[in-house]
Design an enzyme around this catalytic site. Sequence first.
Site, short mmCIF file in Angstrom:
data_model
loop_
_atom_site.label_atom_id
_atom_site.label_comp_id
_atom_site.label_asym_id
_atom_site.label_seq_id
_atom_site.Cartn_x
_atom_site.Cartn_y
_atom_site.Cartn_z
N ASP A 48 0.85 -1.20 0.00
CA ASP A 48 0.00 0.00 0.00
C ASP A 48 0.88 1.25 0.00
O ASP A 48 1.70 1.44 0.89
CB ASP A 48 -0.91 -0.01 1.23
N SER A 100 -7.31 3.98 -1.56
CA SER A 100 -7.05 2.53 -1.46
C SER A 100 -8.30 1.70 -1.70
O SER A 100 -8.19 0.53 -2.06
CB SER A 100 -6.48 2.19 -0.08
N THR A 155 -7.98 -2.32 1.63
CA THR A 155 -7.42 -3.33 0.71
C THR A 155 -7.96 -4.74 1.00
O THR A 155 -8.54 -5.35 0.10
CB THR A 155 -5.88 -3.28 0.72
N GLU A 284 -1.23 -7.77 2.43
CA GLU A 284 -1.00 -6.34 2.25
C GLU A 284 0.06 -5.81 3.20
O GLU A 284 -0.03 -6.01 4.42
CB GLU A 284 -2.30 -5.56 2.49
N ASP A 289 2.09 2.89 3.24
CA ASP A 289 1.23 4.04 2.94
C ASP A 289 1.16 5.02 4.11
O ASP A 289 1.26 6.23 3.92
CB ASP A 289 -0.17 3.50 2.61
N HIS A 332 -1.16 2.51 -5.20
CA HIS A 332 -0.85 3.88 -5.62
C HIS A 332 0.43 4.27 -4.92
O HIS A 332 0.91 3.54 -4.06
CB HIS A 332 -1.97 4.86 -5.21
ZN LIG Z 1 -3.21 6.19 1.89
#
Ligand SMILES: [Zn+2]
Length: 561
Positions: A48, A100, A155, A284, A289, A332
Amino acid sequence: MKKWLKGTAAVLLSTTLLFGCSNSSQSSLDQDISEAETSKNLIILIGDGMGPAQVTLTRLYAQKYFDQDMLTLDEILVGTNSTFAGDSTYKDESGVVTDSAASATAFGTGFKTYNGAISVTNEEVARPIASVIEAAEAAGKATGLISTARITHATPAAYATHVRQRSMENAIAAQYVTSGVDVLLGGGERHFVATEEEAKFGKTKREDGLNVIELFQEKGYEVVTSSDELEKAKGEKLLGLFNDSHIPYNLDREDTQVPSLAEQLSKAIEVLERDDDGFVIMVEGGRIDHAGHANDIHSVVQETLEFDEAVKVALEYAKQDGETSVMVTADHETGGLTIGSRNVYDTYFDIFKKVTASSEIIGKELEEAEDRDDVRKIVEKYTGINDLTEEEVSLILDGKEWDGTESSYGREGGFNAVISKRALIGWTGHGHTGVDVSVYAYGPVAHYLTGHTDNTDFALAGAKVIGVDLEQATKELQSKYLYPSFMITQDEKVVFPGQSLAKALGVKIEINEQNATAVIEGQKYEGVKDHSGIYFPLEVFEAATGKDLTWDALSERIVIE
Ligand SMILES: [Zn+2]
């Protein structure tokens, strides 16, 4: 054993038609299937917020300090993914930059939706879209979800649950009970317990009195909350919750009872490989992130290293097993990370390597600082830096970014700005960015992901390689559930948009716009008028369809029987 795929190109094309979405570029998904092979098992790993710069930075770090040439990831690089979200009813929240939820829906189900949506369509009466995990469940495979974030986070949620907004984590926890997913490991205990007394980690976010852990136990799940318990677990189904919220950052894990992502994946494989039909696991690395959002460099690197260890476990298993595909990507990029900044052609790793805790911890302590001296002491304690300039102390104390603007992260933001500036690391902000992310794959699935693909192709490739039918699984779900917008009237009646819900149920209702009524087989029903249309209670739609419809308030969905 290798099998040849037959006739799946047609299935794939119609999947695209059903979803009304053909964003994908030309990829090997559309071509040359005669060369394709299948895999019995599939391991999906999602970093992530793990953009290309996050991977580069981590590789450079590994080269410098571990004398390691490449990351495990690097060995299986095959291409790039575009990540943009679908259009939104919530206009300014969706666009070129995804969140996400929209991205997990895309790479989990093959369908582009709006930011915030968990595997549902963008409609007034939303329909569920099935994921690779759900299609695998329907095909009799064993399945697992693992995350260092809360297991109710976007996710993992997009792989087995459906809600209109990702913040509905209590509903997501409850939907997992009936999802059929055999192994769930991660953080987020607070969404599974109804009282603080029931919680091992002392917190709850549920107000409905529902003990979801008990529901899992009734279904035969073994529940574990520590490394030791995870290691010893013998059950065929496993629920592991290792913190109240997200699992602590690597830098903050003094407690050895927090299992690493690699340990969690190893255990999940051990449990799920007993199924003769094969398994699908999604893992994940959820906190790359979070570190990116905070602009916390050292945690970005440490979380990515942990993720890479999990990739290693997956890859070693696949190589030895011979019937497993591994596919890896990011949802991303986060933070707009750059290596080198302000026209200097270098990055100083030693500066951030000396930071001994996540900025989440350091920031909390800095918020308590009373004066400039306190700031200097705290920074020295966690970084060894004893020569902060007056300007740097001010930035931290005032919670400012390097350009003097106020940081949305307060003093934590000021601290990270100082470390990043010294290390020559750049950030464009605290949000996501729209750059392409890398795709990594091993085994037959790599064939479908070579070159530039869209994140929706990631799901289609996964489904294709294990031979499961996303379209059929979606049809099944859509015959059972609808996720409508709704209103609650003053007398606490739940009402639904008349035209849209009727259409979604495949019937026509004659609605009198003037007096907000509907007539069905001679009987007149009162509706509620709103600027967006006329709303009716569920019995109106029951009368019109002859079906039993139930409002599941917890999951905010209509159950069709
Ligand atoms: Zn984020």
